[in-house]
Design a protein around this motif. Structure first.
Motif: not given
Length: 362
Positions: A76-79, A83-84, A89-90, A175-177
């Motif tokens: 949950t924390e990783a997701k 998401k952050a 990035l957006a 990092e997202a990857s």
């Protein structure tokens, strides 16, 4: 009819027969009780062993669930982190587009073509899953086009900001990857622990059901054991009561026999005394023992007669006088005994035998 029924109640024969019957019943009851206790202990052991297994499996399930929940919390924390990052990035890509749209001057056809190309590459970079080589190729191409645009538009400062934003975007994408890979790895671990919980649950239910069945059987055999113990206790109480009665009757019978023996001895003694006195009075020959016995008996009779006369005299004196007076009766010689002794001395054939004379002299 049985041996017990043929005997009268409370007789020794009846009590002994009843005692034998109760002892046989008690032994049979004891054998049955031992069997019931063995069955009870067996089911108790099964229940306790399976309860231990249930407890162990519950601890295992608890540990697996705790580990699964811990991993799920990390997922949950990783997701949330992923998401952050995507939101960041957006925001960066929005900033890049805004900076590029504010470039000064009317771009030439080449500029517009290069800008469209850059937008295509950026869109591809945002929407497609690219390999590192593809990502690197796109980045280089964008950098090359933007370098040309900088030269063309003389917007170096803005291009620097755009380049910096793109470098940050690349870092965030990496990092997202990594976060995404972590989510996948943690999900696999969580699934392993979940499958272990699923695997243990049927075993847990089976052992619990077996323990419950064993406990039910244990309770049933425990009831039988208690009933058997109550019956055995009642039988032993009856045995003790009968043994007490038998001991009492034995003692009473022994006392009766002793009384009869004493009465018989007294009767024999009276016969000896009466025979000795009769011989003495009739002037017959007496042994030394008979002579002593007769003399003692006659003397005792005289003393008892004198005592009775003395007591009667005291009663008469007490009734006649109000003062206390002590009467001392005179001693009266035993005339009858003296006359008998004189008579025995005057007749040689009534003297004691030579054997008794020898004993008397001694």
């Amino acid at each position: 009819m049985t041996e017990v029924a043929e005997s009268s109640p409370e007789s020794i024969e009846f009590l002994r027969a009843k005692l034998r019957e109760l002892k046989i019943q008690s032994r049979d009851e004891l054998d049955a009780l031992r069997h019931d206790r063995d069955q009870m202990r067996e089911y108790k052991q099964i229940r306790d062993d399976h309860n231990k297994e249930v407890k162990s499996l519950i601890e295992s399930v608890k540990a697996e669930r705790e580990e699964r929940d811990r991993i799920n919390q990390e997922i949950t924390e990783a997701k949330e982190r992923r998401k952050a990052i995507h939101a960041q990035l957006a925001s960066i890509y929005d900033e890049i587009r805004e900076l590029r749209s504010n470039l000064v001057g009317s771009p030439s056809t080449d500029q517009r073509r290069m800008m469209r190309r850059v937008e295509e590459l950026e869109w591809k970079q945002q929407t497609e899953q690219l390999s590192r080589d593809e990502e690197y190729s796109i980045v280089e191409e964008i950098a090359r086009i933007e370098a040309q645009l900088v030269k063309i538009g003389q917007e170096k400062e803005k291009q620097d900001r755009i380049s910096e934003a793109r470098r940050l975007a690349r870092k965030l994408k990496e990092e997202a990857s990594e976060v995404h890979e972590k989510v996948l790895s943690l999900s696999e671990q969580s699934q392993i622990h979940h499958q272990e919980v699923v695997r243990i649950r049927p075993q847990l239910e089976e052992y619990k059901k077996s323990a419950d069945t064993a406990h039910k059987n244990f309770v049933e055999w425990l009831k039988k054991v208690k009933e058997g113990e109550a019956r055995l206790k009642e039988q032993r109480t009856q045995i003790e009561d009968i043994q007490t009665k038998l001991r009492k009757q034995t003692v009473e019978k022994r006392d009766e026999e002793r009384d009869e023996q004493r009465q018989h001895q007294k009767a024999q003694e009276r016969e000896r005394v009466e025979s000795a006195v009769e011989k003495l009075q009739s002037g017959k020959r007496l042994t030394f023992d008979e002579f002593i016995l007769a003399q003692r008996t006659v003397t005792d009779d005289k003393k008892r007669s004198k005592k009775k006369a003395h007591d009667a005299e005291k009663v008469e004196e007490a009734a006649a006088s109000t003062t206390e007076a002590k009467a001392t009766p005179d001693f009266e010689p035993d005339d009858e005994l003296e006359s008998i002794l004189d008579e025995s001395e005057s007749k040689p054939d009534t003297e004691p035998s030579s054997d008794n004379e020898t004993e008397q002299q001694q």
